[in-house]
Design a protein around this motif. Sequence first.
Motif, PDB file in Angstrom:
ATOM      1  N   LEU A   3       0.824  -1.195   0.000  1.00  0.00           N
ATOM      2  CA  LEU A   3       0.000   0.000   0.000  1.00  0.00           C
ATOM      3  C   LEU A   3       0.864   1.252   0.000  1.00  0.00           C
ATOM      4  O   LEU A   3       0.599   2.197  -0.739  1.00  0.00           O
ATOM      5  CB  LEU A   3      -0.923  -0.001   1.217  1.00  0.00           C
ATOM      6  CG  LEU A   3      -1.870   1.183   1.350  1.00  0.00           C
ATOM      7  CD1 LEU A   3      -2.937   1.078   0.275  1.00  0.00           C
ATOM      8  CD2 LEU A   3      -2.507   1.172   2.707  1.00  0.00           C
ATOM      9  N   SER A  40     -12.523  11.228  -5.771  1.00  0.00           N
ATOM     10  CA  SER A  40     -11.687  10.042  -5.925  1.00  0.00           C
ATOM     11  C   SER A  40     -10.321  10.258  -5.284  1.00  0.00           C
ATOM     12  O   SER A  40      -9.793   9.370  -4.598  1.00  0.00           O
ATOM     13  CB  SER A  40     -11.530   9.707  -7.406  1.00  0.00           C
ATOM     14  OG  SER A  40     -10.605   8.665  -7.570  1.00  0.00           O
ATOM     15  N   LEU A  94     -10.756  10.187  -1.446  1.00  0.00           N
ATOM     16  CA  LEU A  94     -10.949   8.832  -0.952  1.00  0.00           C
ATOM     17  C   LEU A  94      -9.649   8.033  -0.989  1.00  0.00           C
ATOM     18  O   LEU A  94      -9.363   7.239  -0.095  1.00  0.00           O
ATOM     19  CB  LEU A  94     -12.031   8.117  -1.756  1.00  0.00           C
ATOM     20  CG  LEU A  94     -13.457   8.496  -1.438  1.00  0.00           C
ATOM     21  CD1 LEU A  94     -14.419   7.837  -2.425  1.00  0.00           C
ATOM     22  CD2 LEU A  94     -13.808   8.089  -0.024  1.00  0.00           C
ATOM     23  N   GLN A  95      -8.863   8.258  -2.028  1.00  0.00           N
ATOM     24  CA  GLN A  95      -7.586   7.575  -2.144  1.00  0.00           C
ATOM     25  C   GLN A  95      -6.645   8.006  -1.015  1.00  0.00           C
ATOM     26  O   GLN A  95      -5.998   7.170  -0.374  1.00  0.00           O
ATOM     27  CB  GLN A  95      -6.969   7.870  -3.505  1.00  0.00           C
ATOM     28  CG  GLN A  95      -5.799   7.010  -3.854  1.00  0.00           C
ATOM     29  CD  GLN A  95      -5.314   7.295  -5.268  1.00  0.00           C
ATOM     30  OE1 GLN A  95      -5.445   8.405  -5.764  1.00  0.00           O
ATOM     31  NE2 GLN A  95      -4.745   6.294  -5.896  1.00  0.00           N
ATOM     32  N   TYR A 106      -7.550   9.183   1.861  1.00  0.00           N
ATOM     33  CA  TYR A 106      -8.134   8.656   3.092  1.00  0.00           C
ATOM     34  C   TYR A 106      -7.754   7.190   3.286  1.00  0.00           C
ATOM     35  O   TYR A 106      -7.365   6.770   4.377  1.00  0.00           O
ATOM     36  CB  TYR A 106      -9.653   8.824   3.052  1.00  0.00           C
ATOM     37  CG  TYR A 106     -10.371   8.229   4.237  1.00  0.00           C
ATOM     38  CD1 TYR A 106     -10.303   8.852   5.479  1.00  0.00           C
ATOM     39  CD2 TYR A 106     -11.096   7.059   4.120  1.00  0.00           C
ATOM     40  CE1 TYR A 106     -10.949   8.309   6.584  1.00  0.00           C
ATOM     41  CE2 TYR A 106     -11.745   6.509   5.207  1.00  0.00           C
ATOM     42  CZ  TYR A 106     -11.665   7.139   6.434  1.00  0.00           C
ATOM     43  OH  TYR A 106     -12.309   6.597   7.515  1.00  0.00           O
ATOM     44  N   SER A 107      -7.849   6.406   2.220  1.00  0.00           N
ATOM     45  CA  SER A 107      -7.527   4.982   2.322  1.00  0.00           C
ATOM     46  C   SER A 107      -6.047   4.767   2.601  1.00  0.00           C
ATOM     47  O   SER A 107      -5.667   3.796   3.243  1.00  0.00           O
ATOM     48  CB  SER A 107      -7.944   4.234   1.058  1.00  0.00           C
ATOM     49  OG  SER A 107      -7.118   4.612  -0.022  1.00  0.00           O
ATOM     50  N   PHE A 108      -5.193   5.661   2.133  1.00  0.00           N
ATOM     51  CA  PHE A 108      -3.763   5.532   2.408  1.00  0.00           C
ATOM     52  C   PHE A 108      -3.431   5.952   3.832  1.00  0.00           C
ATOM     53  O   PHE A 108      -2.519   5.423   4.449  1.00  0.00           O
ATOM     54  CB  PHE A 108      -2.939   6.384   1.447  1.00  0.00           C
ATOM     55  CG  PHE A 108      -2.970   5.912   0.030  1.00  0.00           C
ATOM     56  CD1 PHE A 108      -3.054   4.569  -0.274  1.00  0.00           C
ATOM     57  CD2 PHE A 108      -2.919   6.814  -0.996  1.00  0.00           C
ATOM     58  CE1 PHE A 108      -3.088   4.127  -1.586  1.00  0.00           C
ATOM     59  CE2 PHE A 108      -2.945   6.391  -2.309  1.00  0.00           C
ATOM     60  CZ  PHE A 108      -3.029   5.051  -2.603  1.00  0.00           C
ATOM     61  N   SER A 109      -4.164   6.913   4.367  1.00  0.00           N
ATOM     62  CA  SER A 109      -3.817   7.438   5.683  1.00  0.00           C
ATOM     63  C   SER A 109      -4.410   6.624   6.835  1.00  0.00           C
ATOM     64  O   SER A 109      -3.895   6.690   7.947  1.00  0.00           O
ATOM     65  CB  SER A 109      -4.255   8.895   5.798  1.00  0.00           C
ATOM     66  OG  SER A 109      -5.644   9.000   5.671  1.00  0.00           O
ATOM     67  N   CYS A 110      -5.467   5.868   6.609  1.00  0.00           N
ATOM     68  CA  CYS A 110      -6.101   5.116   7.696  1.00  0.00           C
ATOM     69  C   CYS A 110      -5.155   4.123   8.377  1.00  0.00           C
ATOM     70  O   CYS A 110      -5.071   4.107   9.609  1.00  0.00           O
ATOM     71  CB  CYS A 110      -7.347   4.397   7.200  1.00  0.00           C
ATOM     72  SG  CYS A 110      -8.750   5.512   7.029  1.00  0.00           S
ATOM     73  N   PRO A 111      -4.432   3.272   7.650  1.00  0.00           N
ATOM     74  CA  PRO A 111      -3.516   2.357   8.355  1.00  0.00           C
ATOM     75  C   PRO A 111      -2.403   3.095   9.098  1.00  0.00           C
ATOM     76  O   PRO A 111      -1.975   2.661  10.164  1.00  0.00           O
ATOM     77  CB  PRO A 111      -2.931   1.492   7.244  1.00  0.00           C
ATOM     78  CG  PRO A 111      -3.831   1.638   6.103  1.00  0.00           C
ATOM     79  CD  PRO A 111      -4.471   2.974   6.227  1.00  0.00           C
ATOM     80  N   TYR A 140      -3.950   4.487  12.316  1.00  0.00           N
ATOM     81  CA  TYR A 140      -4.204   3.384  13.245  1.00  0.00           C
ATOM     82  C   TYR A 140      -2.907   2.913  13.896  1.00  0.00           C
ATOM     83  O   TYR A 140      -2.852   2.679  15.110  1.00  0.00           O
ATOM     84  CB  TYR A 140      -4.879   2.231  12.503  1.00  0.00           C
ATOM     85  CG  TYR A 140      -5.152   1.032  13.376  1.00  0.00           C
ATOM     86  CD1 TYR A 140      -6.244   1.011  14.227  1.00  0.00           C
ATOM     87  CD2 TYR A 140      -4.311  -0.076  13.366  1.00  0.00           C
ATOM     88  CE1 TYR A 140      -6.497  -0.077  15.036  1.00  0.00           C
ATOM     89  CE2 TYR A 140      -4.553  -1.161  14.175  1.00  0.00           C
ATOM     90  CZ  TYR A 140      -5.636  -1.161  15.006  1.00  0.00           C
ATOM     91  OH  TYR A 140      -5.879  -2.229  15.805  1.00  0.00           O
TER      92      TYR A 140
END
Length: 106
Positions: free
Chosen positions: A53, A81, A84-85, A87-92, A95
């Motif tokens: 990722l 888009s 969202l991209q 966001y999906s990269f920053s979530c892990p 966490y």
Amino acid sequence: MATSPVRDFLVSYLMPEKCFDEIFVNFHLHVPCLRFLLNKASGFAILTGFCLLVCRLPAALAAQLLKMLCRGSADGLSLPSALLQLYSFSCPVIYAMANNLPLLYV
């Protein structure tokens, strides 16, 4: 007694020597050893997915930047888009930072 490369690899990276002997020498499916092996394997799978990722992020951003540079404008790029991209990269990452996980130091 000579050891095989497979045994050396498994004992070094995946399981303790007693678990290797229990599973592969005695052919006994010892439940605590199997749990340990599954936990270790799933950890490696999560780490591999995280690395893939992170490696994808610069390529995606570079493609977006090249499109903007070649066209001279940002027409045709979708803002939702891109958000969202990101966001999906920053979530892990968020966490891992919140739980003090070592995934950020790879």
